[in-house]
Scaffold this motif. Structure first.
Motif, PDB file in Angstrom:
ATOM      1  N   ASN A  53      -9.638   3.402   3.044  1.00  0.00           N
ATOM      2  CA  ASN A  53     -11.021   3.883   2.998  1.00  0.00           C
ATOM      3  C   ASN A  53     -11.805   3.096   1.954  1.00  0.00           C
ATOM      4  O   ASN A  53     -11.290   2.151   1.345  1.00  0.00           O
ATOM      5  CB  ASN A  53     -11.074   5.398   2.770  1.00  0.00           C
ATOM      6  CG  ASN A  53     -10.575   5.816   1.397  1.00  0.00           C
ATOM      7  OD1 ASN A  53     -10.450   5.023   0.468  1.00  0.00           O
ATOM      8  ND2 ASN A  53     -10.287   7.108   1.258  1.00  0.00           N
ATOM      9  N   GLU A  54     -13.038   3.511   1.749  1.00  0.00           N
ATOM     10  CA  GLU A  54     -13.939   2.798   0.834  1.00  0.00           C
ATOM     11  C   GLU A  54     -13.461   2.850  -0.621  1.00  0.00           C
ATOM     12  O   GLU A  54     -13.871   2.036  -1.445  1.00  0.00           O
ATOM     13  CB  GLU A  54     -15.373   3.332   0.968  1.00  0.00           C
ATOM     14  CG  GLU A  54     -15.602   4.743   0.464  1.00  0.00           C
ATOM     15  CD  GLU A  54     -15.133   5.868   1.383  1.00  0.00           C
ATOM     16  OE1 GLU A  54     -15.197   7.034   0.965  1.00  0.00           O
ATOM     17  OE2 GLU A  54     -14.699   5.592   2.529  1.00  0.00           O
ATOM     18  N   GLN A  55     -12.572   3.777  -0.929  1.00  0.00           N
ATOM     19  CA  GLN A  55     -12.042   3.893  -2.302  1.00  0.00           C
ATOM     20  C   GLN A  55     -10.685   3.204  -2.442  1.00  0.00           C
ATOM     21  O   GLN A  55      -9.993   3.411  -3.430  1.00  0.00           O
ATOM     22  CB  GLN A  55     -11.917   5.370  -2.681  1.00  0.00           C
ATOM     23  CG  GLN A  55     -13.253   6.080  -2.696  1.00  0.00           C
ATOM     24  CD  GLN A  55     -13.085   7.573  -2.871  1.00  0.00           C
ATOM     25  OE1 GLN A  55     -12.148   8.179  -2.362  1.00  0.00           O
ATOM     26  NE2 GLN A  55     -13.997   8.178  -3.611  1.00  0.00           N
ATOM     27  N   ARG A  56     -10.322   2.406  -1.452  1.00  0.00           N
ATOM     28  CA  ARG A  56      -9.031   1.703  -1.405  1.00  0.00           C
ATOM     29  C   ARG A  56      -7.856   2.684  -1.493  1.00  0.00           C
ATOM     30  O   ARG A  56      -6.858   2.430  -2.145  1.00  0.00           O
ATOM     31  CB  ARG A  56      -8.942   0.602  -2.456  1.00  0.00           C
ATOM     32  CG  ARG A  56      -9.892  -0.545  -2.112  1.00  0.00           C
ATOM     33  CD  ARG A  56      -9.580  -1.878  -2.736  1.00  0.00           C
ATOM     34  NE  ARG A  56      -8.237  -2.403  -2.611  1.00  0.00           N
ATOM     35  CZ  ARG A  56      -7.815  -3.205  -1.628  1.00  0.00           C
ATOM     36  NH1 ARG A  56      -8.624  -3.531  -0.647  1.00  0.00           N
ATOM     37  NH2 ARG A  56      -6.591  -3.680  -1.638  1.00  0.00           N
ATOM     38  N   ARG A  57      -8.024   3.803  -0.810  1.00  0.00           N
ATOM     39  CA  ARG A  57      -6.917   4.737  -0.620  1.00  0.00           C
ATOM     40  C   ARG A  57      -6.400   4.502   0.796  1.00  0.00           C
ATOM     41  O   ARG A  57      -7.119   3.995   1.650  1.00  0.00           O
ATOM     42  CB  ARG A  57      -7.397   6.176  -0.803  1.00  0.00           C
ATOM     43  CG  ARG A  57      -7.755   6.450  -2.248  1.00  0.00           C
ATOM     44  CD  ARG A  57      -7.543   7.909  -2.611  1.00  0.00           C
ATOM     45  NE  ARG A  57      -7.714   8.111  -4.030  1.00  0.00           N
ATOM     46  CZ  ARG A  57      -8.823   8.595  -4.578  1.00  0.00           C
ATOM     47  NH1 ARG A  57      -9.850   8.938  -3.823  1.00  0.00           N
ATOM     48  NH2 ARG A  57      -8.890   8.741  -5.881  1.00  0.00           N
ATOM     49  N   TYR A  58      -5.177   4.905   1.042  1.00  0.00           N
ATOM     50  CA  TYR A  58      -4.522   4.564   2.303  1.00  0.00           C
ATOM     51  C   TYR A  58      -3.996   5.811   3.000  1.00  0.00           C
ATOM     52  O   TYR A  58      -3.661   6.800   2.369  1.00  0.00           O
ATOM     53  CB  TYR A  58      -3.360   3.601   2.032  1.00  0.00           C
ATOM     54  CG  TYR A  58      -3.823   2.359   1.298  1.00  0.00           C
ATOM     55  CD1 TYR A  58      -4.366   1.289   1.993  1.00  0.00           C
ATOM     56  CD2 TYR A  58      -3.759   2.282  -0.092  1.00  0.00           C
ATOM     57  CE1 TYR A  58      -4.821   0.158   1.325  1.00  0.00           C
ATOM     58  CE2 TYR A  58      -4.209   1.163  -0.770  1.00  0.00           C
ATOM     59  CZ  TYR A  58      -4.744   0.106  -0.057  1.00  0.00           C
ATOM     60  OH  TYR A  58      -5.202  -0.995  -0.727  1.00  0.00           O
ATOM     61  N   ALA A  59      -3.894   5.712   4.331  1.00  0.00           N
ATOM     62  CA  ALA A  59      -3.338   6.798   5.136  1.00  0.00           C
ATOM     63  C   ALA A  59      -2.743   6.206   6.406  1.00  0.00           C
ATOM     64  O   ALA A  59      -3.139   5.124   6.852  1.00  0.00           O
ATOM     65  CB  ALA A  59      -4.413   7.829   5.487  1.00  0.00           C
ATOM     66  N   PHE A  60      -1.781   6.939   6.978  1.00  0.00           N
ATOM     67  CA  PHE A  60      -1.204   6.572   8.266  1.00  0.00           C
ATOM     68  C   PHE A  60      -1.824   7.443   9.348  1.00  0.00           C
ATOM     69  O   PHE A  60      -1.871   8.668   9.208  1.00  0.00           O
ATOM     70  CB  PHE A  60       0.314   6.801   8.272  1.00  0.00           C
ATOM     71  CG  PHE A  60       1.086   5.855   7.407  1.00  0.00           C
ATOM     72  CD1 PHE A  60       1.015   4.481   7.594  1.00  0.00           C
ATOM     73  CD2 PHE A  60       1.924   6.344   6.416  1.00  0.00           C
ATOM     74  CE1 PHE A  60       1.754   3.610   6.802  1.00  0.00           C
ATOM     75  CE2 PHE A  60       2.671   5.481   5.627  1.00  0.00           C
ATOM     76  CZ  PHE A  60       2.578   4.111   5.818  1.00  0.00           C
ATOM     77  N   PHE A  61      -2.276   6.812  10.414  1.00  0.00           N
ATOM     78  CA  PHE A  61      -2.795   7.516  11.580  1.00  0.00           C
ATOM     79  C   PHE A  61      -1.913   7.182  12.770  1.00  0.00           C
ATOM     80  O   PHE A  61      -1.633   6.007  13.022  1.00  0.00           O
ATOM     81  CB  PHE A  61      -4.250   7.115  11.860  1.00  0.00           C
ATOM     82  CG  PHE A  61      -5.219   7.786  10.935  1.00  0.00           C
ATOM     83  CD1 PHE A  61      -5.938   8.903  11.352  1.00  0.00           C
ATOM     84  CD2 PHE A  61      -5.403   7.324   9.649  1.00  0.00           C
ATOM     85  CE1 PHE A  61      -6.813   9.548  10.491  1.00  0.00           C
ATOM     86  CE2 PHE A  61      -6.283   7.955   8.775  1.00  0.00           C
ATOM     87  CZ  PHE A  61      -6.992   9.074   9.203  1.00  0.00           C
ATOM     88  N   LEU A  62      -1.456   8.206  13.472  1.00  0.00           N
ATOM     89  CA  LEU A  62      -0.609   8.000  14.644  1.00  0.00           C
ATOM     90  C   LEU A  62      -1.373   8.395  15.890  1.00  0.00           C
ATOM     91  O   LEU A  62      -1.877   9.524  15.980  1.00  0.00           O
ATOM     92  CB  LEU A  62       0.671   8.836  14.542  1.00  0.00           C
ATOM     93  CG  LEU A  62       1.695   8.305  13.555  1.00  0.00           C
ATOM     94  CD1 LEU A  62       1.403   8.805  12.151  1.00  0.00           C
ATOM     95  CD2 LEU A  62       3.092   8.694  13.973  1.00  0.00           C
ATOM     96  N   ILE A  63      -1.446   7.447  16.816  1.00  0.00           N
ATOM     97  CA  ILE A  63      -2.133   7.712  18.074  1.00  0.00           C
ATOM     98  C   ILE A  63      -1.255   7.280  19.238  1.00  0.00           C
ATOM     99  O   ILE A  63      -0.419   6.388  19.108  1.00  0.00           O
ATOM    100  CB  ILE A  63      -3.507   6.999  18.164  1.00  0.00           C
ATOM    101  CG1 ILE A  63      -3.361   5.497  18.035  1.00  0.00           C
ATOM    102  CG2 ILE A  63      -4.469   7.544  17.133  1.00  0.00           C
ATOM    103  CD1 ILE A  63      -4.625   4.736  18.403  1.00  0.00           C
TER     104      ILE A  63
END
Length: 154
Positions: A53-63
């Motif tokens: 994201n814009e704050q350089r935080r990360y996440a995993f999205f599964l689709i």
């Protein structure tokens, strides 16, 4: 058979899963290729996309394998202003995984996990085991419980 780090972690927590292996084609690491190789429907295979994201935080999205990620919907679910895929050249250093082998389980760091709500209709889903050529089949509920994950809609 040697278990991947992701498979070992599930086993340690007594979370039931089926371990699948397939022949890797380095020129085609697509979800469609994996599904065909396993003889499974594409909509049962869930690809893991690492976003920042814009704050350089990360996440995993599964689709689901037949879908493309909607970055606006992902950002909204995450509570971010915007989200973008982590550049390929940064992926391995950040997660410990290479493209075609990214798993929401067992990464170098623990990131939030978001599972597309199409998985609600599935008894089991298939995700990367953290190495090309290996996949894990488990229930969506077990994946969310193990990762402290969330549902998201797009």
């Amino acid at each position: 058979m040697q278990l991947t780090n992701a498979a070992r972690q599930l086993k340690q927590r007594n979370i039931p899963f089926t371990y699948h292996s397939y022949e890797v084609d380095a020129s085609d690491v697509s979800a469609k290729h994996v599904a065909v190789s396993l003889g499974k429907p594409l909509d049962q295979l869930y690809k893991t996309i690492c976003l920042e994201n814009e704050q350089r935080r990360y996440a995993f999205f599964l689709i689901s394998g037949e879908l493309d990620i909607d970055l606006k919907a992902a950002a909204k679910a995450w509570g971010a202003k915007k989200a973008s895929p982590v550049p390929m050249k940064e992926l391995e250093a950040l997660t410990g995984y290479i493209r075609g082998g990214v798993s929401p389980i067992g990464a170098k760091k623990r990131f939030p996990v978001y599972l597309h709500d199409s998985a609600k209709q599935k008894d089991t889903i298939i995700i990367s085991a953290g190495k090309r050529g290996y996949q894990l089949e488990l229930t969506p509920a077990d994946l969310l419980r193990f990762t402290d994950g969330h549902w998201f809609t797009q």
